[in-house]
Enzyme design. Structure first.
Site, PDB file in Angstrom:
ATOM      1  N   CYS A 272     -27.251  70.303  23.154  1.00 16.13           N
ATOM      2  CA  CYS A 272     -28.384  71.032  23.759  1.00 16.13           C
ATOM      3  C   CYS A 272     -28.743  70.527  25.157  1.00 16.13           C
ATOM      4  O   CYS A 272     -28.885  71.316  26.096  1.00 16.13           O
ATOM      5  CB  CYS A 272     -29.596  70.989  22.829  1.00 16.13           C
ATOM      6  SG  CYS A 272     -30.326  69.358  22.571  1.00 16.13           S
ATOM      7  N   HIS A 320     -34.812  68.532  20.762  1.00 14.62           N
ATOM      8  CA  HIS A 320     -34.038  69.736  21.083  1.00 14.62           C
ATOM      9  C   HIS A 320     -34.603  70.362  22.348  1.00 14.62           C
ATOM     10  O   HIS A 320     -35.795  70.236  22.647  1.00 14.62           O
ATOM     11  CB  HIS A 320     -34.078  70.754  19.934  1.00 14.62           C
ATOM     12  CG  HIS A 320     -33.113  71.883  20.120  1.00 14.62           C
ATOM     13  ND1 HIS A 320     -31.755  71.712  20.073  1.00 14.62           N
ATOM     14  CD2 HIS A 320     -33.314  73.209  20.397  1.00 14.62           C
ATOM     15  CE1 HIS A 320     -31.151  72.878  20.280  1.00 14.62           C
ATOM     16  NE2 HIS A 320     -32.073  73.797  20.488  1.00 14.62           N
ATOM     17  N   HIS A 332     -29.606  78.326  24.423  1.00 11.58           N
ATOM     18  CA  HIS A 332     -29.497  76.934  23.976  1.00 11.58           C
ATOM     19  C   HIS A 332     -28.223  76.736  23.158  1.00 11.58           C
ATOM     20  O   HIS A 332     -27.583  77.697  22.720  1.00 11.58           O
ATOM     21  CB  HIS A 332     -30.726  76.528  23.146  1.00 11.58           C
ATOM     22  CG  HIS A 332     -30.785  77.147  21.778  1.00 11.58           C
ATOM     23  ND1 HIS A 332     -31.276  76.473  20.677  1.00 11.58           N
ATOM     24  CD2 HIS A 332     -30.423  78.384  21.315  1.00 11.58           C
ATOM     25  CE1 HIS A 332     -31.209  77.265  19.612  1.00 11.58           C
ATOM     26  NE2 HIS A 332     -30.702  78.424  19.968  1.00 11.58           N
TER      27      HIS A 332
END
Length: 358
Positions: A272, A320, A332
């Protein structure tokens, strides 16, 4: 096998993963997981309650893997910086030694010249002169010589001190480098353990259960996104992307469909923060490598003020990150087994928003 047998299968799988999770507590040694015997997969779907338990456990495993991935990436980034610092110090040590050699040669030449004049210092030779002009000229040369000698001694001393400090700094950097190598290795083991446990859990599900589990994941994300949009937040988000922000978005969206891989920064796979950091690097603006450092170091902005290119940080521990691309969506790299994709910005718990080009 009937529904009760299938529920037993899932209960067994959850139990196995719970055991693995306990084993994976930081500081605990563990061996590679071995597949348990367990019953064979059933074609009869389990109840949603059982699958929700599986989904929750998978979320926890992948979250723990994300935490370890951030630790791995942070250790790798530090190790890279320390390696560069060691190389820089090595160059300084080489230059310092070369300088010290030159200074020693100059000192040796001065000593040799003094020997050729009978071993008398300039001051003594000056006092033996009977010529007034020669005395005055000699006095000037003597003062210059004294200043030069003092300067040479001072330079020798400083160079020796610099070399000692460089060596001390290099030793400290080596120790830090080794510590971060160990931290990377520990994080790597934790990542592999958590992902392996998640894969084992999913492998124990029948095809219909996997399909239903995927549907439950989609439903949960949609519900969260709908709740977020129903708050009216999208009416408040009117920010326009900067030139760099547009470039970062273009890079990130061009990676759609590429696989997630922990620790990866492209060009073929990403995690990510690898995706977001590389997107902004491509836009000409370097940002921290990990989602946690992005949250710590970049400027925070209100969700209502975010604009395309801003980074949305998720979960209470900033494990994240996605890039806002407008219209309530982010791009993402979700997790292992998934690819870079677009999803709702509110589909996960938002910690906050940061702006790389503030």
């Amino acid at each position: 096998m009937g529904g009760s047998g299938t529920r037993g299968l899932i209960a067994t799988a959850v139990t196995v993963v719970c055991a693995v999770t306990v084993l994976a507590v930081p500081g605990t040694a563990f061996a590679d997981p071995e597949p348990g015997p367990g019953p064979s997969a059933s074609s009869t779907p389990a109840g949603d309650k059982d699958l929700e338990a599986v989904r929750a456990k998978l979320d926890q495993l992948y979250h723990d893997a994300a935490v370890a991935t951030d630790s791995y990436n942070a250790a790798e980034e530090k190790a890279d910086k320390q390696s560069a610092a060691i190389v820089d110090l090595a160059r300084k040590i080489v230059k310092g030694r070369q300088k010290l050699d030159r200074l020693k040669k100059r000192a040796g030449s001065a000593a040799a010249a003094q020997y050729r004049t009978g071993g008398l210092p300039d001051e003594a030779q000056l006092l033996l002169s009977d010529d007034p002009q020669e005395f005055l000229d000699g006095a000037d040369r003597t003062m210059q010589g004294e200043r030069a000698a003092k300067g040479l001694i001072g330079e020798l001393t400083r160079t020796q001190q610099d070399l000692a400090q460089y060596a001390q700094d290099a030793s400290a950097q080596w120790k830090e480098l080794e510590a971060n190598r160990k931290a990377k290795d520990t994080a790597r083991k934790k990542i592999k353990k958590q992902i392996s446990a998640a894969e084992q859990l999913e492998a124990r599900l029948a095809k219909k259960e996997k399909e239903r589990l995927a549907k439950l994941e989609e439903d949960a994300a949609l519900k969260a996104q709908t709740t977020w949009l129903d708050s009216g937040i999208l009416d408040e988000i009117k920010g326009k992307a900067s030139a760099q922000g547009r470039k970062a978005v273009a890079y990130a969206t061009a990676q759609i469909g590429k696989p997630y891989e922990w620790g990866a920064e492209g060009p073929d796979t990403y995690d990510c923060s690898g995706l977001t950091s590389q997107a902004w690097a491509d836009a000409g603006h370097a940002i921290p490598r990990t989602s946690q450092e992005q949250w710590k170091q970049l400027k925070h902005v209100d969700v209502k003020d975010m604009r395309p290119g801003d980074l949305v940080i998720y979960f209470h521990d900033a494990t994240h990150v996605g890039m806002y691309i407008g219209d309530g969506a982010i791009v993402h790299a979700p997790r292992p087994g998934r690819t870079v994709t677009i999803t709702g910005a509110g589909s996960m718990p938002i910690l906050g928003v940061v702006r790389p080009d503030a």
